[in-house]
Design a protein around this motif. Structure first.
Motif, short mmCIF file in Angstrom:
data_model
loop_
_atom_site.label_atom_id
_atom_site.label_comp_id
_atom_site.label_asym_id
_atom_site.label_seq_id
_atom_site.Cartn_x
_atom_site.Cartn_y
_atom_site.Cartn_z
N GLU A 87 -3.76 3.89 -4.96
CA GLU A 87 -2.99 2.89 -5.69
C GLU A 87 -1.61 2.77 -5.05
OE1 GLU A 87 -4.19 1.10 -8.22
OE2 GLU A 87 -6.10 2.16 -8.04
N PRO A 88 -1.07 1.56 -4.91
CA PRO A 88 0.26 1.41 -4.31
C PRO A 88 1.36 1.78 -5.29
CG PRO A 88 -0.60 -0.73 -4.87
CD PRO A 88 -1.68 0.27 -5.18
N ALA A 89 1.61 3.07 -5.43
CA ALA A 89 2.64 3.56 -6.35
C ALA A 89 3.43 4.67 -5.67
CB ALA A 89 1.99 4.09 -7.62
N VAL A 90 4.69 4.76 -6.02
CA VAL A 90 5.52 5.85 -5.51
C VAL A 90 5.31 7.05 -6.42
CG1 VAL A 90 7.86 6.63 -5.02
CG2 VAL A 90 7.22 4.26 -4.55
N LEU A 91 4.74 8.09 -5.89
CA LEU A 91 4.50 9.31 -6.67
C LEU A 91 5.73 10.20 -6.60
CD1 LEU A 91 0.84 10.13 -5.57
CD2 LEU A 91 1.62 8.80 -7.55
N GLY A 92 5.96 10.92 -7.67
CA GLY A 92 7.09 11.84 -7.70
C GLY A 92 6.86 13.03 -6.79
N LEU A 93 7.95 13.62 -6.34
CA LEU A 93 7.84 14.81 -5.50
C LEU A 93 7.15 15.91 -6.29
CD1 LEU A 93 11.33 14.87 -3.80
CD2 LEU A 93 9.23 13.74 -3.06
N GLY A 94 6.19 16.57 -5.69
CA GLY A 94 5.46 17.64 -6.35
C GLY A 94 4.24 17.16 -7.12
N PHE A 138 0.85 -1.19 0.00
CA PHE A 138 0.00 0.00 0.00
C PHE A 138 0.89 1.24 0.00
CE2 PHE A 138 0.52 1.13 4.46
CZ PHE A 138 0.82 -0.09 5.06
N GLY A 139 0.36 2.32 -0.58
CA GLY A 139 1.13 3.54 -0.72
C GLY A 139 0.82 4.56 0.35
N LEU A 140 1.85 5.24 0.80
CA LEU A 140 1.71 6.34 1.76
C LEU A 140 2.37 7.58 1.18
CD1 LEU A 140 2.72 4.61 5.13
CD2 LEU A 140 0.42 5.28 4.42
N ALA A 141 1.85 8.72 1.53
CA ALA A 141 2.47 9.98 1.08
C ALA A 141 2.21 11.07 2.10
CB ALA A 141 1.91 10.40 -0.27
N TYR A 142 3.19 11.94 2.22
CA TYR A 142 2.97 13.19 2.95
C TYR A 142 2.59 14.23 1.91
CZ TYR A 142 4.65 11.77 7.53
OH TYR A 142 4.77 11.17 8.74
N VAL A 143 1.51 14.96 2.18
CA VAL A 143 1.00 15.95 1.25
C VAL A 143 0.95 17.31 1.94
CG1 VAL A 143 -1.00 16.63 -0.14
CG2 VAL A 143 -0.39 14.21 0.07
N ASP A 144 1.49 18.32 1.29
CA ASP A 144 1.37 19.70 1.79
C ASP A 144 0.07 20.26 1.22
OD1 ASP A 144 3.77 19.67 3.18
OD2 ASP A 144 4.92 20.31 1.43
N THR A 183 -11.90 8.57 3.36
CA THR A 183 -11.16 7.96 4.44
C THR A 183 -11.31 6.45 4.36
OG1 THR A 183 -13.05 8.11 5.95
CG2 THR A 183 -11.48 9.93 5.99
N ASP A 184 -10.36 5.77 4.95
CA ASP A 184 -10.40 4.32 5.07
C ASP A 184 -9.96 3.97 6.48
OD1 ASP A 184 -10.41 1.60 4.70
OD2 ASP A 184 -8.56 1.55 3.53
N ASP A 185 -10.89 3.48 7.27
CA ASP A 185 -10.60 3.12 8.65
C ASP A 185 -10.02 4.31 9.42
OD1 ASP A 185 -10.68 1.36 10.78
OD2 ASP A 185 -8.67 0.57 10.39
N GLY A 186 -10.51 5.52 9.12
CA GLY A 186 -10.09 6.73 9.82
C GLY A 186 -8.89 7.43 9.21
N ASP A 187 -8.22 6.81 8.23
CA ASP A 187 -7.07 7.43 7.59
C ASP A 187 -7.49 8.12 6.29
OD1 ASP A 187 -5.27 6.42 9.52
OD2 ASP A 187 -5.25 4.49 8.48
N LEU A 188 -6.85 9.25 5.97
CA LEU A 188 -7.14 9.95 4.73
C LEU A 188 -6.69 9.12 3.54
CD1 LEU A 188 -5.98 13.57 5.66
CD2 LEU A 188 -8.31 12.64 5.71
N VAL A 189 -7.48 9.14 2.46
CA VAL A 189 -7.13 8.44 1.22
C VAL A 189 -7.07 9.48 0.11
CG1 VAL A 189 -7.87 6.72 -0.46
CG2 VAL A 189 -8.24 6.32 1.98
N ALA A 190 -6.02 9.39 -0.73
CA ALA A 190 -5.83 10.36 -1.80
C ALA A 190 -5.55 9.65 -3.11
CB ALA A 190 -4.68 11.30 -1.47
N THR A 191 -5.92 10.33 -4.20
CA THR A 191 -5.62 9.84 -5.54
C THR A 191 -4.82 10.91 -6.27
OG1 THR A 191 -7.69 10.72 -6.41
CG2 THR A 191 -7.70 8.43 -5.69
N GLU A 192 -4.01 10.47 -7.22
CA GLU A 192 -3.21 11.39 -8.00
C GLU A 192 -4.10 12.15 -8.96
OE1 GLU A 192 -0.14 9.57 -10.32
OE2 GLU A 192 0.91 11.46 -10.60
N VAL A 193 -3.85 13.44 -9.10
CA VAL A 193 -4.58 14.29 -10.04
C VAL A 193 -3.72 14.44 -11.27
CG1 VAL A 193 -5.55 16.57 -10.44
CG2 VAL A 193 -5.70 15.54 -8.17
N ARG A 194 -4.23 13.94 -12.38
CA ARG A 194 -3.48 14.03 -13.63
C ARG A 194 -4.09 15.14 -14.48
NH1 ARG A 194 -3.56 8.02 -13.18
NH2 ARG A 194 -1.50 7.51 -12.45
N SER A 195 -3.24 15.98 -15.05
CA SER A 195 -3.77 17.09 -15.86
C SER A 195 -3.73 16.78 -17.33
CB SER A 195 -2.99 18.36 -15.59
OG SER A 195 -1.61 18.13 -15.77
#
Length: 136
Positions: free
Chosen positions: A109-116, A90-96, A124-136
């Protein structure tokens, strides 16, 4: 001779889930269109914790605030071990967040996203925030 640790206060509190004392849940709260938190009334320091009595930077009072659900990734990884009830990978990320604090999110998705890379918090999933990548 008394048993070691019996009758003495301890710093370890297992939490109410396993019969211990209840402890505060410091995870951010998602409210559909915002992440709830607080902001310092003097220096504008943002926090995803909602029950802070004073600012950790300047000690001024904190006020309730709603933060954006989008922001750039500060760091990301894929975890390949079991953590609690989470099964790998599973994937984790810190988001500003765009107008707020840095929060830890689980990636859809379990993927390593690039910085930025831009992500949007979608729920949420079991109380944790869930995020998806925004593609332009």
């Amino acid at each position: 001779m008394a048993e070691l640790g019996v009758g003495r206060p301890t710093k370890r509190r297992a939490g109410s889930a396993v019969g211990g004392l209840p402890v505060a849940d410091s995870r951010p709260v998602f409210a559909g269109d915002a992440v709830l938190g607080t902001r310092c009334s003097a220096c504008r320091y943002p926090s995803s914790q909602r029950d802070l009595p004073w600012c950790p930077a300047c000690y001024a009072p904190m006020v309730a605030e709603r933060f954006a659900t989008t922001g750039p990734v500060w760091s990301a990884t894929v975890v390949d071990i079991h953590v609690g009830t989470r099964k790998p990978p599973f994937g984790l990320a810190y988001v500003d967040l765009d107008d707020g604090p840095r929060v830890l999110v689980h990636l859809a998705e379990p993927a390593v996203l690039g910085l930025g890379s831009r992500v949007r918090i979608t729920g949420t999933d079991d109380g944790d925030l869930v995020a998806t990548e925004v593609r332009s």
